[in-house]
Enzyme design. Structure first.
Site, short mmCIF file in Angstrom:
data_model
loop_
_atom_site.label_atom_id
_atom_site.label_comp_id
_atom_site.label_asym_id
_atom_site.label_seq_id
_atom_site.Cartn_x
_atom_site.Cartn_y
_atom_site.Cartn_z
N ASP A 7 44.13 48.86 45.25
CA ASP A 7 44.62 49.62 44.09
C ASP A 7 45.93 50.27 44.54
O ASP A 7 45.95 51.35 45.11
CB ASP A 7 43.59 50.67 43.70
N SER A 30 41.94 34.08 46.58
CA SER A 30 42.04 33.22 47.78
C SER A 30 40.72 33.21 48.53
O SER A 30 39.89 34.12 48.36
CB SER A 30 43.13 33.71 48.75
N GLU A 79 44.43 49.36 34.63
CA GLU A 79 44.32 50.82 34.49
C GLU A 79 44.98 51.30 33.20
O GLU A 79 44.48 52.24 32.56
CB GLU A 79 44.91 51.49 35.73
N ASP A 109 49.72 53.56 40.65
CA ASP A 109 49.15 54.66 39.87
C ASP A 109 50.09 55.04 38.74
O ASP A 109 51.32 55.01 38.89
CB ASP A 109 48.89 55.89 40.75
#
Length: 803
Positions: A332, A259, A197, A335
């Site tokens: 995610d 994985s 990001e 931030d």
């Protein structure tokens, strides 16, 4: 005169003999010192020892790979012995990982580690660990205390591994909080937003938003979901059904990467009972991250599997009743926020008022004897990270899932004791910061898969850097565990995950954009569907599979473009013929695999290289996920703004990119391996070296035999059996299966396992990398479980007796 000459000659001989004698003595002494450094900490696994604090004797059986099978009469004795046995084998690795979590590498490795230390301190891992410890049950605290005591008894009484002598320091006493720190570090290593990001933020200085959008995964183009029919299906398997039929990289401190896991139900198993497979894809280094261990309190607990050195509980494995394994959800979970600071950077603007930054002074001591006084600043969300990202314009803070309250140590403690699906789900409900899809199978015939993750509830896409001046984009908590996807006994007869898209597009919460492409999961499910019933040998074949769905799709695209070209030279034509006739298996011997891997990479690079500065292009090479999704989106849409080379007057097409990339591929392979295409074998350029953190020092590497390799390897990052490499370091494998486990619920003694390295972290030990050959050959060894089987196959037996 002759007498003088003879005298001088005799004197010279005496001097030379004296010098030679001194050199021989120095060599002998040096060799003796070196041997002592190398071997003094190699334990005698047959030695009976006394351990303070034991109430009853403890037996430690070790098999042909020195894997400890520990039998105790109670939990306190068990975990004290677990700590002692682990310290025998992995003490320096444990101390290294502890120092990573505390931000104290500079003390042993020097001031070059200062920024790493400061970054780790900014994450406040130990502060959270202390909260978890304070809220843990008395049983967990007692287990951690006993485990720590076992480690400390070893530190006080026994020879230290060679790394301590080389770096000239001694380990501090182990504390229970250090065990929990390691869980916190796993959470950081799993974090998906830190690199990608921020790179997208940098990219906006040079590239339009429209082009950036093509790099971001469009999940509608990721057709395969882990939980395709998430609807909380629950059907208990009846017994009648059963009868029918898973700079820190250089230090070896990087943990999770990708994985695979899957489980097949009894109706798809040759045994009539479930089979469960897991291979977690982590950094490959020596010693490896996992420690294989079997722990028994007779009549109360019997669990075996993988333990992280530095904490006592089995992370993935099986007990008498259930088996489980993990894959990264790819949440995610981080931030960035653009903050507004006052003139002296002591306050930040938030919801219409100035708020004080929390400013913390840090003193970092170094091996050189220097001390550095540094400042860390925090908003209510988390640390300011500009210095770590070298961001000079926008003040940036982060909010990270690892600082949210969770209790992974509770989870693994309870998993070790779970008896059924209900126990299992209760245990994994607190597994939030280390977000995993946990596969399940039990002896009653049930299989399942549970998303155990901390999924932030937030506004926006989760990708952009949020404005930090208001609470609009603050997290509003985490998705409740009851609303996370899971499957239990699906009709298809199997469950599977491979870091791919978690849930269908209509799932009400945003989980992530940063899923792995569907290549591995599509191949896994293809193999699961190929046969009506599967056995252990079939699962082994799946673990060792090198056939790529990415290659299958992209080779057809490449061939279609290249066959339009009439002017290939002889070498190019021979290379094209190899590509056309390829079966998409990336074996060591395959020439087509070499051609494809380079062509695939160059096609993606040539799409973007002309539009990026050298610095951002180098950054893009570290963001393979963005390049792969650019290719996926291009093929789905049939066009892309990236195809035209802005450095020319022509209007290039994707066909032009492919032809250019193919010619460059042939040039590269010719330069490296010659014009004979038959010599372009994938294993010739694709290798792995298992490296020790101190192996970067050539003298130490040679003297102590720290590193092993290079070994030729098959596969790639897009195959089920992965030997992954970075586009910044071609084609040296850095990640892969950190273990392979196959659990048979019909008979636990039929289970199979292997790790890339070995039990011991001491390079002079026979068990330092003794499983490497098996691992590279896709071979396994028995995962011994029943006491009779353990005893019959024991190579060593140690008795720990009360002092």
């Amino acid at each position: 005169m002759s007498q003088k000459i003879n005298f001088k000659m005799n004197t010279l001989k005496l001097v030379l003999l004296g010098v030679l004698g001194f050199l021989v003595l120095a060599v002998v002494v040096g060799f003796a010192v070196l041997q002592n450094v190398k071997t003094s900490a190699v334990p005698d696994y047959n030695e009976s020892l006394k351990l303070e604090g034991l109430s009853e004797p403890v037996s430690i059986f070790r098999d042909e790979h020195a894997i400890p099978h520990i039998y105790a009469e109670n939990e306190a004795d068990l975990y004290r012995a677990v700590g002692f046995a682990m310290a025998q084998d992995r003490l320096w690795q444990m101390d290294l990982l502890r120092r990573v979590t505390q931000g104290r590498l500079s003390e042993i490795l020097g001031k070059d580690q200062l920024e790493t230390d400061l970054m780790m301190r900014a994450l406040r891992i130990q502060q959270k660990s202390e909260k978890i410890l304070a809220s843990s049950s008395p049983e967990i605290v007692a287990a951690l205390e006993a485990y720590s005591d076992g480690i400390n008894q070893y530190i006080r009484k026994y020879p230290l591994p060679p790394e301590f002598k080389i770096l000239q320091y001694e380990p501090e006493m182990w504390e229970p909080v250090h065990c929990i720190n390691l869980i916190g570090y796993m959470s950081w290593d799993l974090s998906m937003g830190w690199g990608t990001e921020y790179y997208l933020h940098q990219l906006r200085a040079e590239v339009s938003d429209e082009k950036i959008a093509e790099l971001i995964p469009d999940l509608k183009n990721h057709k395969t979901a882990i939980y395709p029919e998430f609807g909380n299906i629950e059907i208990e398997a009846a017994e009648t059904l059963l009868s029918a039929t898973e700079n820190l990289t250089e230090l070896g401190a990087e943990i999770f990467n990708g994985s695979n896991n899957w489980a097949v139900a009894g109706k798809k198993s040759n045994t009539g009972k479930p089979l469960l497979a897991n291979d977690m894809h982590l950094g490959l280094f020596a010693p490896g991250i996992w420690y294989q261990m079997h722990q028994v309190v007779e009549g109360k607990m019997n669990v075996t599997g993988l333990v992280v050195p530095g904490q006592p509980f089995v992370i993935c494995g099986h007990n008498d009743s259930i088996a489980w394994g993990m894959t990264n959800v790819m949440v995610d979970d981080l931030d960035f926020y653009a903050e507004k600071l006052n003139e002296d950077s002591t306050k930040y603007w938030f919801d219409g008022a100035w708020h004080d930054l929390n400013i913390k002074k840090e003193t970092i001591k170094t091996k050189e004897g220097e001390e550095f006084e540094e400042e860390l600043k925090f908003t209510h969300r988390g640390p300011m990270v500009n210095r770590f990202k070298k961001e000079k314009e926008t003040p940036l803070s982060i909010r990270w899932l690892g600082n949210e309250m969770s209790n992974e140590i509770r989870t693994v403690f309870l998993l070790n004791r779970a008896n059924n699906w209900s126990d299992f789900r209760s245990a994994v409900s607190t597994f939030k910061s280390v977000s995993q899809n946990v596969v399940y199978a039990d002896v009653k015939g049930n299989i399942g898969l549970q998303c155990s993750a901390g999924v932030p509830i937030r506004a926006g896409s989760g990708i952009q850097i949020y404005p930090g001046d208001s609470s609009k984009y603050d997290w509003q908590g985490l998705v409740p565990f009851e609303e996370l996807p899971y499957e239990f006994n699906p009709e298809r007869g199997y469950v599977s995950s491979a870091n791919n898209k978690t849930a269908p597009d209509d799932y009400p919460y945003y989980i992530s954009h940063w899923f792995a492409t569907p290549s591995r999961i599509d191949r896994i499910r293809e193999m699961l569907e190929e046969k009506e019933k599967l056995g252990i040998d079939d699962v082994k074949a799946m673990h060792s599979d090198w056939k790529s769905k990415t290659a299958e799709q992209m080779t057809n695209v490449f061939v279609e473009s290249l066959q339009k070209q009439p002017d290939f030279n002889e070498t190019e034509q021979a290379a094209f013929s190899k590509l056309k006739s390829w079966d998409y298996n990336l074996t060591r011997e395959s020439q087509a695999a070499s051609i494809f891997e380079i062509l695939y990479r160059k096609s993606m690079e040539n799409l973007v290289k002309d539009e990026l500065s050298p610095e951002l292009f180098q950054g893009m090479l570290g963001q393979k996920m963005l390049l792969e999704n650019l290719m996926i989106n291009l093929l789905a849409e049939g066009q892309s703004q990236w195809t035209d080379n802005v450095m020319t007057d022509e209007k290039e097409t994707f066909d032009d990119i492919i032809v250019q990339s193919f010619r460059e591929t042939v040039t590269d392979l010719t330069t490296q391996l010659g014009t004979d295409v038959e010599q372009w074998k994938w294993g010739s350029i694709h290798t792995i070296t298992l490296k020790h953190p101190l192996g970067v020092v050539s003298v130490l590497d040679k003297a102590l035999k720290l590193n092993r390799g290079p070994f030729e390897v098959p596969g790639s990052f897009h195959t089920v059996c992965p030997y992954s490499y970075s586009y910044k370091n071609l084609y040296e494998t850095m990640h892969g299966a950190s273990h392979r486990h196959i659990f048979s619920t019909a008979n636990w003694d039929d289970s199979q396992t292997v790790i890339p390295t070995g039990t011991s972290g001491i390079p002079a030990s026979d068990f330092y990398l003794d499983q490497t050959a098996k691992y590279l050959d896709n071979d396994y060894h028995p995962d011994l479980f029943s006491k009779q089987n353990v005893g019959n196959n024991a190579r060593f037996e140690m008795q720990l007796k009360p002092e």
